[in-house]
Design an enzyme around this catalytic site. Structure first.
Site, mmCIF file in Angstrom:
data_model
loop_
_atom_site.group_PDB
_atom_site.id
_atom_site.type_symbol
_atom_site.label_atom_id
_atom_site.label_comp_id
_atom_site.label_asym_id
_atom_site.label_seq_id
_atom_site.Cartn_x
_atom_site.Cartn_y
_atom_site.Cartn_z
ATOM 1 N N GLY A 23 -9.729 43.760 18.470
ATOM 2 C CA GLY A 23 -8.464 42.868 17.538
ATOM 3 C C GLY A 23 -7.700 43.236 17.498
ATOM 4 O O GLY A 23 -7.244 43.795 16.937
ATOM 5 N N HIS A 24 -6.896 42.238 16.248
ATOM 6 C CA HIS A 24 -5.451 42.595 16.238
ATOM 7 C C HIS A 24 -4.928 41.599 14.930
ATOM 8 O O HIS A 24 -5.970 40.457 14.641
ATOM 9 C CB HIS A 24 -4.809 42.510 17.022
ATOM 10 N N PHE A 28 -1.487 43.931 10.714
ATOM 11 C CA PHE A 28 -1.690 45.593 10.011
ATOM 12 C C PHE A 28 -1.382 46.375 11.041
ATOM 13 O O PHE A 28 -0.731 47.064 11.212
ATOM 14 C CB PHE A 28 -2.131 45.450 9.299
ATOM 15 N N ASP A 52 -10.840 41.100 -0.015
ATOM 16 C CA ASP A 52 -10.580 40.414 0.918
ATOM 17 C C ASP A 52 -12.692 40.411 2.024
ATOM 18 O O ASP A 52 -12.581 40.236 2.728
ATOM 19 C CB ASP A 52 -9.909 41.576 1.827
ATOM 20 N N LYS A 68 -8.113 51.777 13.956
ATOM 21 C CA LYS A 68 -7.600 50.662 14.092
ATOM 22 C C LYS A 68 -6.105 51.507 14.406
ATOM 23 O O LYS A 68 -5.134 52.928 13.592
ATOM 24 C CB LYS A 68 -7.735 50.209 12.917
ATOM 25 N N LYS A 91 -3.653 46.971 15.828
ATOM 26 C CA LYS A 91 -4.639 46.501 16.146
ATOM 27 C C LYS A 91 -5.933 47.701 16.241
ATOM 28 O O LYS A 91 -5.737 48.204 15.556
ATOM 29 C CB LYS A 91 -4.045 46.931 17.795
ATOM 30 N N VAL A 92 -6.831 46.477 16.963
ATOM 31 C CA VAL A 92 -7.856 47.820 16.712
ATOM 32 C C VAL A 92 -8.622 47.562 18.408
ATOM 33 O O VAL A 92 -8.324 46.869 18.529
ATOM 34 C CB VAL A 92 -8.958 46.882 15.838
HETATM 35 N N1 LIG Z 1 -15.379 49.270 14.210
HETATM 36 C C1 LIG Z 1 -14.899 48.483 14.747
HETATM 37 N N2 LIG Z 1 -15.850 48.482 16.140
HETATM 38 C C2 LIG Z 1 -16.072 46.898 16.461
HETATM 39 N N3 LIG Z 1 -15.101 46.414 16.515
HETATM 40 C C3 LIG Z 1 -14.139 46.434 14.795
HETATM 41 C C4 LIG Z 1 -14.224 47.410 14.171
HETATM 42 N N4 LIG Z 1 -12.984 47.453 13.397
HETATM 43 C C5 LIG Z 1 -12.626 46.886 13.384
HETATM 44 N N5 LIG Z 1 -12.634 45.418 13.943
HETATM 45 C C6 LIG Z 1 -12.595 44.359 15.019
HETATM 46 O O1 LIG Z 1 -11.157 44.174 14.826
HETATM 47 C C7 LIG Z 1 -10.965 43.006 13.414
HETATM 48 C C8 LIG Z 1 -9.928 43.775 12.687
HETATM 49 O O2 LIG Z 1 -9.874 44.770 11.627
HETATM 50 P P1 LIG Z 1 -9.797 44.623 10.514
HETATM 51 O O3 LIG Z 1 -9.961 43.754 9.782
HETATM 52 O O4 LIG Z 1 -9.906 46.736 9.686
HETATM 53 O O5 LIG Z 1 -7.839 44.533 11.487
HETATM 54 P P2 LIG Z 1 -6.995 44.229 10.218
HETATM 55 O O6 LIG Z 1 -5.501 44.402 10.928
HETATM 56 O O7 LIG Z 1 -6.863 44.850 9.247
HETATM 57 O O8 LIG Z 1 -6.922 42.566 10.152
HETATM 58 P P3 LIG Z 1 -6.462 41.341 9.587
HETATM 59 O O9 LIG Z 1 -5.518 40.972 9.321
HETATM 60 O O10 LIG Z 1 -7.381 40.234 10.259
HETATM 61 O O11 LIG Z 1 -7.578 41.440 7.869
HETATM 62 C C9 LIG Z 1 -11.931 42.786 13.472
HETATM 63 O O12 LIG Z 1 -12.255 41.092 12.410
HETATM 64 C C10 LIG Z 1 -13.002 43.471 13.968
HETATM 65 O O13 LIG Z 1 -13.244 42.202 15.022
#
Ligand SMILES: Nc1ncnc2c1ncn2[C@@H]1O[C@H](COP(=O)(O)OP(=O)(O)OP(=O)(O)O)[C@@H](O)[C@H]1O
Length: 703
Positions: free
Chosen positions: A398-399, A402, A517, A420, A404-405
């Site tokens: 996911g990304h 902030f 959030d 992350k 990418k994951v």
């Molecule tokens: N531990 C995990 N296992 C599997 N998928 C994950 C995990 N952590 C995050 N993801 C995937 O990555 C996405 C983004 O994670 P996260 O919300 O922590 O990042 P972010 O950069 O804060 O995203 P956003 O800006 O959308 O809030 C999640 O919606 C999920 O689909």
């Protein structure tokens, strides 16, 4: 993290919801093909369940939610006559004539789903989602009409000794696997015969607990045991008196002035046996052979317009009852106490991490950053490459704004993890330090991870990216919904998901953190392995989760209550009114977001689909009721700009596009009523919500 982006434009065909009739059986198909869906989804909303919750003409003031002068959520089938949104000319007085019977979907007997908490499949994201299904002529959404099983009296207050099950003669073998009840340890010890559940020899007895109680993945429902129900921490919603709307108006033990009627002053009708089989019921033909669960046995008759309550339903303060299981109540207060101003200070034992040191992992190749970063400072995800001398990159999960994951393989531990990787830009690096600090605080206060927040496994600084390593989980709840064509979760899954969410959030609040959030994207399923369920009245199958265990993620915006608060937080759809109005926010904004999530799980749709403040407020006004005029007049100019002089929200504005629509969405749950309270100080807390009877009702597999 990203509070500003998104999304979602889809609309299930609510009209064709039940067009092929009521379900009569469930077929479980293991590994069947992906569901077939309709490409054409007409405009939302027009589902009859939404019409049920049209604003009440003259609803009584809510005792436990004083800020809701005129609660607009009216329960089916007790609603006052009111025109519906979709059809203003049609009053809702006779809802049962145009609504399918809510209990047509009680599949106790026929459901064949065995332990839904069984196998944990390999990580779902290892398998790409199925290709888009071919079009079909109809689109049916699973049943939000399961909601009307609520309100209902908590089992401990209901005496069922004289309640006949319907119809005893045709009773069949009791179901063994589908009644989802809390683990044995959490359930009050069984009541003696003839006290809480029908146990006469002529009446069939349903098993009280049929789920494998030793299964650790099942969330522990925190039932208030009978003997403790008046010893829960004192707060606004901790006693039967806190749930006046629990009782149908004619059974309410509350007087209009808020005091509780003494038991002997409640009109006692002569004892009579109610013949439920004579009650007209569109479902009777199909349900004739289905044994009713205790909850249903109480509420099915109550949904009928000609229902006359038998005297055994009368609420009696327990100091008068002879029931040895019930501890006597204190004498009823003359007036219900006003809710205390609740202070949620962090407990003395809370460990707050103040300093984060991030170890540096050297880049042995010493490459130029343009090789591994894109122009925005995002790390380029290239499968099968080395990462931080320990991990192998597998795929992008996911990304966000902030970073990418990434799914990686940990060569040291020999397992897959999620990392992350924050953007290599100073402000995002700083933001991830805040997230790290929060995650460390969570770990320190919950070392065994009882509260289901994501656990920090490792962290380091690699190629100017702050990296946060966690366990790898399945899809987010939103992704599951999306992959299930936005078919709502069944009620018994919603119960489990909501309970876990409240538990996590109660813990966060206890240690002084506001998540800010909460949204379905930030709730991850531990595993999204599912069964394909084919209902005969639908021409496609739908997914049913095997395991509802979840983890809360994304603490990038989490804020310590006693520290700096940004003025705008939360993703738009889940943003509480106090944030929009700019009057300050705290823990209650999380509760508001949880309410929005729960409604979304019920309907498959975001409750407030808007991107503009006034439109958002007018939607709230429509769903919940008018804002408090006094507080508006006392508010500052910046808040008053949203309102007209009479206190209503200014909408539409001169620049509002003509086609902009209001949601017309309302769903009734008593819990939601206590969540969607404008005044954050009067909103139910996460801890209180855990005691809400919604979580102690036994739910069956129900679509
Ligand atoms: N531990 C995990 N296992 C599997 N998928 C994950 C995990 N952590 C995050 N993801 C995937 O990555 C996405 C983004 O994670 P996260 O919300 O922590 O990042 P972010 O950069 O804060 O995203 P956003 O800006 O959308 O809030 C999640 O919606 C999920 O689909």
């Amino acid at each position: 993290m990203n509070a500003y982006k998104r999304r979602r434009n889809h609309a299930p065909d609510w009209q064709s919801y039940y067009k092929n009739g009521i379900p009569q059986e469930v077929i479980v198909i293991e590994d069947s093909a992906s569901p077939r869906l309709s490409p054409a989804l007409p405009a939302y909303p027009s589902h009859p369940i939404q019409q049920c919750f049209a604003p009440a003409a003259a609803a009584p003031p809510s005792i436990s939610s004083p800020s809701m002068n005129a609660p607009l959520l009216q329960p089916y089938p007790f609603q006052n006559p009111a025109p519906s949104d979709a059809n203003p000319s049609r009053p809702l007085t006779n809802a049962s004539s145009h609504l399918p019977h809510p209990y047509n979907f009680w599949l106790d007997h026929n459901a064949t789903i065995s332990n839904p908490y069984a196998a944990v499949a390999p990580h779902p994201q290892a398998h790409p989602p199925p290709p888009p299904p071919p079009p079909s002529s109809s689109f049916l959404v699973s049943s939000p009409n399961t909601i009307p099983s609520y309100p209902h009296p908590p089992p401990s207050y209901v005496h069922l000794s004289n309640l006949p099950l319907h119809p005893p003669a045709q009773h069949q073998a009791p179901p063994t696997t589908h009644l989802l009840r809390p683990p044995v340890s959490a359930v009050p010890s069984p009541a003696p015969a003839n006290q809480h559940f029908p146990v006469s020899p002529s009446q069939p007895v349903l098993p009280r607990i049929s789920l494998n109680s030793s299964n650790p993945s099942y969330p522990k429902m925190q039932l208030p045991p009978v003997h403790r129900r008046h010893k829960i921490p004192s707060n606004q919603y901790d006693s039967p008196a806190s749930y006046p709307s629990f009782f149908p108006p004619h059974l309410s033990p509350h007087q209009s002035n808020g005091s509780i009627l003494p038991a002997n002053s409640v009109t006692q009708k002569p004892k009579e046996q109610v013949n439920y089989s004579s009650i007209p019921n569109s479902a009777s033909a199909t349900q004739a052979a289905v044994p009713l669960s205790p909850t249903l046995a109480v509420w099915l008759p109550m949904t009928q317009s000609n229902f006359q309550p038998p005297p055994t339903y009368t609420y009696q303060p327990s100091n008068i009852t002879n029931d040895p299981m019930v501890v006597p109540d204190p004498p009823p207060p003359a007036k219900l106490p006003q809710p205390k101003k609740r202070k949620r200070n962090t407990t003395a034992s809370t460990k707050k991490v103040n300093c984060v040191n991030v170890p540096l992992v050297a880049d042995k190749l010493n490459l130029n950053s343009s090789v591994y970063d894109d122009d925005d400072g995002h790390y380029k995800v290239i499968p099968n490459t080395n990462f931080a001398e320990r991990y192998t990159v597998i795929r992008l999960l996911g990304h966000g704004t902030f970073g990418k994951v990434i799914q990686c393989y940990d060569q040291v531990q020999g397992k897959h993890v999620a990392i992350k990787v924050t953007r290599a830009i100073p402000k995002y690096r700083e933001a991830s330090l805040i997230e790290l600090r929060v995650l460390q605080t969570i770990s320190q206060n919950d070392p065994t991870n009882e509260n289901k927040c994501i656990e920090l496994k490792d962290y380091f600084d690699y190629r100017k990216h702050i990296c946060i390593v966690t366990d790898l989980f399945g899809w987010s709840v939103f992704d599951f919904l999306k992959n299930n064509n936005y078919i709502p979760f069944p009620l018994f899954h919603i119960q489990s998901l909501a309970h876990q969410l409240f538990k996590s959030v109660a813990f966060l609040h206890e240690i002084g953190l506001v998540h800010t959030d909460l949204k379905p994207e930030n709730v991850l399923l531990v595993s999204n392995a599912s069964k394909n369920i084919r209902l005969p009245y639908r021409n496609y199958s739908q997914k049913l989760l095997n395991n509802t265990e979840i983890r809360l993620i994304d603490f990038g915006s989490a804020t310590f209550e006693d520290e700096y608060h940004s003025s705008v937080v939360s993703t738009r759809h889940y943003r509480a009114p106090e944030i929009i109005l700019g009057v300050g926010w705290s823990y209650p904004c999380d509760i508001w977001s949880l309410g929005c999530i729960i409604v979304e799980l019920f309907t498959g749709q975001a409750l407030f689909q808007t991107h503009e403040d006034n439109e958002h407020l007018v939607m709230m006004e429509k769903v919940i009721g008018p804002f408090n005029y006094d507080s508006i007049s006392r508010a500052g100019r910046s808040t008053q700009r949203f309102f007209r002089t009479n206190g209503s929200v200014k909408y539409p504005l001169s620049n509002t596009p003509k086609k902009s629509t209001s949601p017309g969405i309302t769903l009734l749950l008593d819990l939601l009523r206590k969540i969607f309270v404008y005044d954050p100080a009067k909103r139910i807390t996460a801890k209180e919500a855990l005691w809400h009877p919604f979580f102690s009702q036994a739910l069956s597999v129900n679509f």
